[in-house]
Each structure stands twice: as structure tokens, then as C-alpha cells.
Scaffold this motif. Structure first.
Motif, PDB file in Angstrom:
ATOM      1  N   MET A   1       3.591  -3.503 -13.827  1.00  8.36           N
ATOM      2  CA  MET A   1       4.507  -3.354 -12.700  1.00  8.36           C
ATOM      3  C   MET A   1       4.829  -4.740 -12.124  1.00  8.36           C
ATOM      4  O   MET A   1       3.964  -5.596 -12.045  1.00  8.36           O
ATOM      5  N   ARG A  36       6.042   2.590  -6.817  1.00  4.23           N
ATOM      6  CA  ARG A  36       6.211   3.436  -8.006  1.00  4.23           C
ATOM      7  C   ARG A  36       5.058   3.353  -8.996  1.00  4.23           C
ATOM      8  O   ARG A  36       5.081   4.013 -10.034  1.00  4.23           O
ATOM      9  N   GLU A  37       4.035   2.548  -8.721  1.00  4.08           N
ATOM     10  CA  GLU A  37       2.910   2.432  -9.647  1.00  4.08           C
ATOM     11  C   GLU A  37       1.880   3.515  -9.381  1.00  4.08           C
ATOM     12  O   GLU A  37       1.634   3.905  -8.236  1.00  4.08           O
ATOM     13  N   ARG A 197       2.787  15.892 -13.227  1.00  2.00           N
ATOM     14  CA  ARG A 197       4.236  15.724 -13.386  1.00  2.00           C
ATOM     15  C   ARG A 197       4.902  15.567 -12.019  1.00  2.00           C
ATOM     16  O   ARG A 197       5.806  14.740 -11.847  1.00  2.00           O
ATOM     17  N   ARG A 200       4.310  12.079 -10.745  1.00  2.00           N
ATOM     18  CA  ARG A 200       5.172  11.118 -11.437  1.00  2.00           C
ATOM     19  C   ARG A 200       6.599  11.192 -10.914  1.00  2.00           C
ATOM     20  O   ARG A 200       7.257  10.162 -10.710  1.00  2.00           O
ATOM     21  N   GLU A 201       7.097  12.394 -10.632  1.00  2.00           N
ATOM     22  CA  GLU A 201       8.435  12.551 -10.064  1.00  2.00           C
ATOM     23  C   GLU A 201       8.507  11.916  -8.679  1.00  2.00           C
ATOM     24  O   GLU A 201       9.516  11.323  -8.302  1.00  2.00           O
ATOM     25  N   THR A 203       6.906   9.311  -7.631  1.00  7.38           N
ATOM     26  CA  THR A 203       6.997   7.844  -7.736  1.00  7.38           C
ATOM     27  C   THR A 203       8.420   7.400  -8.042  1.00  7.38           C
ATOM     28  O   THR A 203       8.865   6.367  -7.545  1.00  7.38           O
ATOM     29  N   THR A 204       9.151   8.172  -8.840  1.00 14.23           N
ATOM     30  CA  THR A 204      10.506   7.761  -9.213  1.00 14.23           C
ATOM     31  C   THR A 204      11.537   8.142  -8.156  1.00 14.23           C
ATOM     32  O   THR A 204      12.509   7.421  -7.935  1.00 14.23           O
ATOM     33  N   ARG A 205      11.330   9.274  -7.469  1.00 12.05           N
ATOM     34  CA  ARG A 205      12.325   9.733  -6.485  1.00 12.05           C
ATOM     35  C   ARG A 205      12.190   9.022  -5.153  1.00 12.05           C
ATOM     36  O   ARG A 205      13.189   8.770  -4.472  1.00 12.05           O
ATOM     37  N   ASP A 207       9.882   6.171  -4.563  1.00 11.92           N
ATOM     38  CA  ASP A 207       9.199   4.873  -4.659  1.00 11.92           C
ATOM     39  C   ASP A 207       7.748   4.952  -4.185  1.00 11.92           C
ATOM     40  O   ASP A 207       7.168   3.965  -3.736  1.00 11.92           O
ATOM     41  N   ASP A 225      -0.508   4.096 -14.798  1.00 14.22           N
ATOM     42  CA  ASP A 225       0.043   2.919 -15.485  1.00 14.22           C
ATOM     43  C   ASP A 225      -1.073   1.942 -15.837  1.00 14.22           C
ATOM     44  O   ASP A 225      -1.060   1.335 -16.910  1.00 14.22           O
TER      45      ASP A 225
END
Length: 607
Positions: A1, A36-37, A197, A200-201, A203-205, A207, A225
């Protein structure tokens, strides 16, 4: 990261204040966490994982004390913040732990409590918007019928559902930083996969950065990660996930990896059983159990929850029989029927040829001696103010088996047998680890010299090191005493290692019964494949999650659809599946599966 770290931990140490000074619990912990990590932290029981997780959100209370270091979040050392400023950060910083018991107010509906928490940290959100967000998240973590469950009380939630509710409580404000401490340990494999899951979503949606703490390296490797390995309160290794799994550098990490049960690259434990002509020690025949629950908002209207439906199987002397399935599938209800804590509404439960539903008085007392139960929770299953020796000797007194010096000798003998030192006889269970507490539970059952031990999620709350030790103990006890085990579990890796036959449950029904190798290498039911696709493992999966993992939620046990109860989630369902309910069909001499695809396969083979 890459990028500016969201969290900087430097030289963090926590000690335990004792009469003799300060005993270190964690020492000199340091790492950076980027937006996001997902940083995974693993270690055995007692490594300091939970103390570290609570220190990261400034929840260290006496007699624990932060002795040095800093936890810097957005340029603020949260360890130095006054209580008022720390409360203002609670919308951005979230924590969820592994023990859901007592975490919510028992007098208020679960959904209402989560909405109140959300509106406390985000008062600008309208009540209806907050309610909708909570219901959506309850569905996202696969709580069945989320709109109905929103209004239910904590006592109406199973342990797995309560854990998922607490995950919703942590995620509902879309935090920038989340500490998840062993949150998936009490969950079955499909729900755990769904939670990973969801994280993980997140972290992407949004931050969100996540510190994911677990004793399961396979689980952490699916999510993280990077992985930090904790041993005796210190960081002994940190690497990117793939590098750590492929080329671990520290001996402790290599030892942890060596203890992970293999699923498809090793053989199951072989158990020498008597000839096929032997009589079953347990026979359950067409057992059904339903419960009446009051409909919300009514006084005299009830719904029927069909918890166990027409279950039939045999367990033979000396074998290890596994019962697996998702939370809510009926495993715990079936356990209560097998142990005669409840009677079935219809059907029979035969033990040594006797229908235990008809037993009473001395006959029931004898059954209790021969068929013992070891429960999941090592902390709440032992009375905290009773000495360990007195806990173990209580069954002997109840059955009038021994007294005086003979009583003490018998208890000390069984303590030695399960690996507990005799010096603990007069000690309280307060200072025992989870593994030691479960050994006390096993000793309490073994002191009666039973024929059958029913293990209801007995190992699910333990880390893999403690599980490894206790499984070795169970093998020794079986070899010495000829015990029969019934393992009720959601841990398929453990079941693969110890059980020679396995029954798979879905929505109260047994949908497959198979030999260990057949079940893991050639399952007959699509639901079994879905469970296997979600097993945390470092091996290459035989069944791919993207092809098999379940979406949506199971139908409600109150309002079951016509036909196969799995049809709404089955990737192979066809017209007949929605109209007729399949029955268990033989796939050979012993293996059975309740699926029309098995019937079609057998028909084609015969042709």
C-alpha cells in the motif's frame, strides 16, 4: 500500500499492574496502516492480540496500562485524547470483538439499538434512513429475514447471528478505521466468507482501513494485504500475505503453518471400526422438532419454526460422526434431541436400543451417565466461584458413584488424563486459558466414564494451537476408552481431520450423509459444495467460491417454500426442484444425498 498512512503505531507497550510491579503484555509494537489496507494480525492464544486490538482504539482499563508508545490517527495520538474528543471520533473509529454475549441491552430490539448508536454518532441521519441502512446491512451479513429480525431481542438471536449483528453495529457508520478482533471465529464458513467480502467492499467503497485480528492464518490470508505475526506480545514477522504464506521467515510462523489442518492434500484420520454387522449406538428416526413463536404485534397469534425436519441417521460404536451446516440449520436443536434436553415432536431417538424420549427417573439418570455433552463456550459453562475439583466431582456426587478420598482420587486421575495438573484441584477457573477451561469441561464429562461424547462446537472458540492439542487429547481418550464422538461443528477443516462420516444439514433437514473422503472429494449435494468452497485454507481450493459460494439468504424456517428448500439458492435448480422435495438417495453402499441430480446421475449410469 502507498500513500499517507491513516494510522501510525509506534513503540506501543501495555503492561499488567501487579503487586510486584508491571508485567509486560505487549511490547514495542509498531506499524503503519494505509487507507483501504487490511492488515492481518495472527498469533496463538495469549500472544496479546486482544490487548493490542483494544489499545488501538484506546480501550485499555486497569489493571492494564499503556506504558509507552503512540497510536496516531489523522495526526492525533488517540491515547492522549480526552474522553469528549475521543467520543467525537467514534463515528470514524469502530471496534468489534469476538464475544457477543452481553454486548447489547437485552431489553431493547437489536435493530433499534443499532439505529440509536448510528444516530448518536451521526445525528444528521433521519430515523427512517438509519432504519433502512441497518436492515440492509443485516441482510448483507446474511441474517435471515432482516426486516423481522430488526425487531427481535438479543435473546432471540443465535450466537452466530448476534456476532453478525455486532459486525453491523461496527460497520453502520461507515468508519474510516475498523478493528475486527476474531469476529469470524464463532461464524460458520459461508457467513465468514460473506463477512470477509463485506469488509473488502468497505475498504474500496469508503476508503476504510481494517486491522483484522484472528488466530486462523487461512482466514487472515483470504482478507489481508499484509500479515503481522504476534508471539508473546512481540512482533516476530511482518510480510505481504503471499510472501508470508509461501516463505515464512520466523520459526514461530512456520510452526503455526504446520499446525493448520490439511483438507485436500492429506488423508483423514483412519478409525478402525467393527464389522458392518454392528448395532448402532445412536439411531435417530424421522425426528421432527418445531417451536411456536409469537407473531410481532399480536397477543394470541403464533408462527411455527420448523427447526428439525424428518432427520434419520445412525451412529456406530467407536466412530467419529460429524454434523455440519450453517448457523440456523438446526444443528443445536438436533444436539438437544440427541442429549435428551428436549423431546422430538415426532420420531424416535434410540440410544443403545432404548427410546430416550420415553425415559424417566433412574433410566434417564443412567442415560445421562453414558451420554455426555461438552459445550462450546469455555467461559460461561464453568461456575466462576467453584473450585475446579468441585466442578469435576459434581457428576460423581449426582450419580452417587464415589465419596470421600475415593472421590478426590478419581477426580485427580481424570485431571491427569486430560492434561490438567493436580495443583489446580482447589483453584478457581478464573485464571485458566480457554483451552484449559475446555479440558475442565472434558474432565467433567469423562469422570463418569461415558460411552458417547457429544461435542457441540467444543473447539470453535479456541485458536488453532489449542485445537491441535485438544484433538490429540480426544484421539488418546478414544483409543483408551473406546469412546464414540458426535462432532457438531461449522469447522469443516476440523471435521475433515477427525470424522469418518459426516451429515450435512440445511434448514432442519439432513441433505447428505457420506464417508469423509467421498464428502470432501465427491460431494453429492450442491449445498455441500458451497460449504467446501468457503473453507479457509492455504491449499488450492477444489471448489471455487465464484462458482459455488451461496448468495442471498436461506428461506425462513417459518415459511418454507414448496419443493426443495435449497432451490432458491442452488445454481443447478430446475423445474422439478421448485415443486417436489427430494429424499435421501443412495449413492453407493452407504453414502446418501437429497438431490434430484443424484437420481438423474444414477438413472443415466444404469442406462
Amino acid at each position: 500500500m502507498t500513500g499517507t498512512p491513516l494510522l501510525k503505531v509506534r513503540d506501543l507497550s501495555v503492561g499488567l499492574e501487579t503487586g510486584g510491579g508491571m508485567r509486560p503484555i505487549i511490547s514495542d509494537i509498531g506499524f503503519d496502516l494505509a487507507p483501504r489496507e487490511i492488515l492481518g494480525i495472527i498469533g496463538a492464544s495469549g500472544a496479546g492480540k486482544t490487548v493490542l486490538s483494544r489499545a488501538l482504539v484506546n480501550w485499555i482499563d486497569p489493571p492494564l496500562k499503556v506504558t509507552s508508545g503512540s497510536v496516531v490517527y489523522k495526526s492525533q495520538n488517540i491515547l492522549d485524547l480526552p474522553a469528549q474528543k475521543l467520543r467525537m471520533l467514534r463515528r470514524e473509529i469502530a471496534y468489534v470483538g469476538a464475544n457477543p454475549a452481553g454486548a447489547l441491552d437485552p431489553t431493547l430490539p437489536v435493530g433499534q439499538q443499532i439505529v440509536e448508536k448510528l444516530r448518536a454518532v451521526a445525528p444528521e441521519i433521519a430515523h427512517e434512513e438509519a432504519r433502512k441502512r441497518v436492515i440492509d446491512l443485516l441482510g448483507a451479513v446474511r441474517i435471515p429475514s432482516p426486516q423481522m429480525r430488526y425487531h427481535e431481542y438479543p435473546s432471540q438471536f443465535s450466537g452466530g447471528m448476534m456476532q453478525r449483528a455486532l459486525i453491523v453495529d461496527a460497520l453502520v457508520s461507515n468508519p474510516a478505521f475498523l478493528v475486527a478482533d476474531n469476529v469470524t471465529q464463532p461464524l460458520d464458513v459461508t457467513v465468514a466468507a460473506q463477512v470477509l467480502r463485506l469488509m473488502r467492499e468497505l475498504t474500496t467503497r469508503f476508503d476504510t482501513a481494517i486491522v483484522f485480528i484472528s488466530s486462523s492464518l487461512p482466514l487472515v490470508s483470504d482478507a489481508a494485504d499484509q500479515i503481522l505475526v504476534l508471539a508473546e506480545g512481540r512482533v516476530v514477522e511482518r510480510q505481504a500475505t503471499k510472501a508470508l504464506v509461501d516463505t515464512p521467515e520466523h520459526p514461530y510462523t512456520r510452526e503455526l503453518i504446520s499446525q493448520i489442518p490439511k483438507i485436500w492434500t492429506s488423508e483423514a484420520v483412519a478409525i478402525d471400526l467393527p464389522a458392518e454387522t454392528r448395532k448402532p449406538i445412536i439411531s435417530i428416526r424421522d425426528a421432527t422438532r418445531s417451536y411456536r413463536v409469537r407473531k410481532r404485534g399480536t397477543f394470541a397469534s403464533y408462527s411455527t419454526v420448523r427447526a428439525v425436519r424428518n432427520v434419520t441417521f445412525d451412529v456406530f460404536p467407536g466412530e467419529n460422526f460429524g454434523i455440519v451446516g450453517e448457523s440456523g440449520c438446526g444443528k443445536s436443536t438436533l444436539m438437544r434431541l440427541l442429549s435428551r434436553l428436549e423431546r422430538p415432536d415426532s420420531g424416535q431417538v434410540l440410544c443403545d436400543g432404548q427410546d430416550i424420549t420415553r425415559l424417566s427417573g433412574k433410566g434417564l439418570l443412567k442415560f445421562r451417565r453414558d451420554f455426555q455433552l461438552v459445550l462450546q463456550d469455555p467461559f460461561n459453562s464453568l461456575p466462576p466461584r467453584t473450585a475446579i475439583g468441585a466442578i469435576i466431582e459434581e457428576p460423581l456426587k449426582t450419580h452417587g458413584i464415589a465419596r470421600g478420598a475415593e472421590l478426590r482420587d478419581r477426580v485427580l486421575s481424570v485431571m491427569r488424563e486430560v492434561g490438567l495438573p493436580g495443583t489446580l484441584y482447589d483453584e478457581l477457573p478464573l485464571g485458566l486459558s480457554a483451552g484449559q477451561r475446555q479440558r475442565v469441561n472434558v474432565a467433567r464429562a469423562m469422570v463418569l466414564e461415558p460411552k458417547v461424547l457429544i461435542m457441540d462446537e467444543t473447539l470453535s472458540s479456541l485458536d488453532q494451537t489449542e485445537q491441535f492439542k485438544l484433538l490429540k487429547l480426544f484421539e488418546q481418550l478414544q483409543a483408551q476408552h473406546g469412546l464414540t464422538y458426535v462432532y457438531i461443528s461449522h469447522d469443516l477443516a476440523m471435521v475433515r481431520r477427525v470424522c469418518n462420516r459426516v451429515a450435512v444439514m440445511y434448514l432442519g433437514e439432513v441433505v447428505e450423509i457420506a464417508d469423509n473422503s467421498r464428502l470432501f472429494f465427491d460431494p453429492g449435494h450442491p449445498y455441500t459444495k458451497a460449504l467446501l468452497s468457503a473453507v479457509p485454507t492455504l491449499e488450492e481450493r477444489r471448489y471455487k467460491p465464484e462458482e459455488c459460494l451461496l448468495e442471498g439468504e436461506p428461506p425462513s424456517p417459518i415459511d418454507l417454500p414448496p419443493g426443495c428448500s435449497f432451490a432458491s439458492r442452488c445454481p443447478n435448480a430446475f423445474g422439478r426442484c421448485h415443486k417436489q422435495s427430494p429424499v435421501l438417495t443412495a449413492r453407493g453402499n452407504k453414502d446418501l444425498a437429497a438431490c434430484f441430480l443424484v437420481e438423474n446421475t444414477l438413472s443415466h449410469a444404469a442406462a
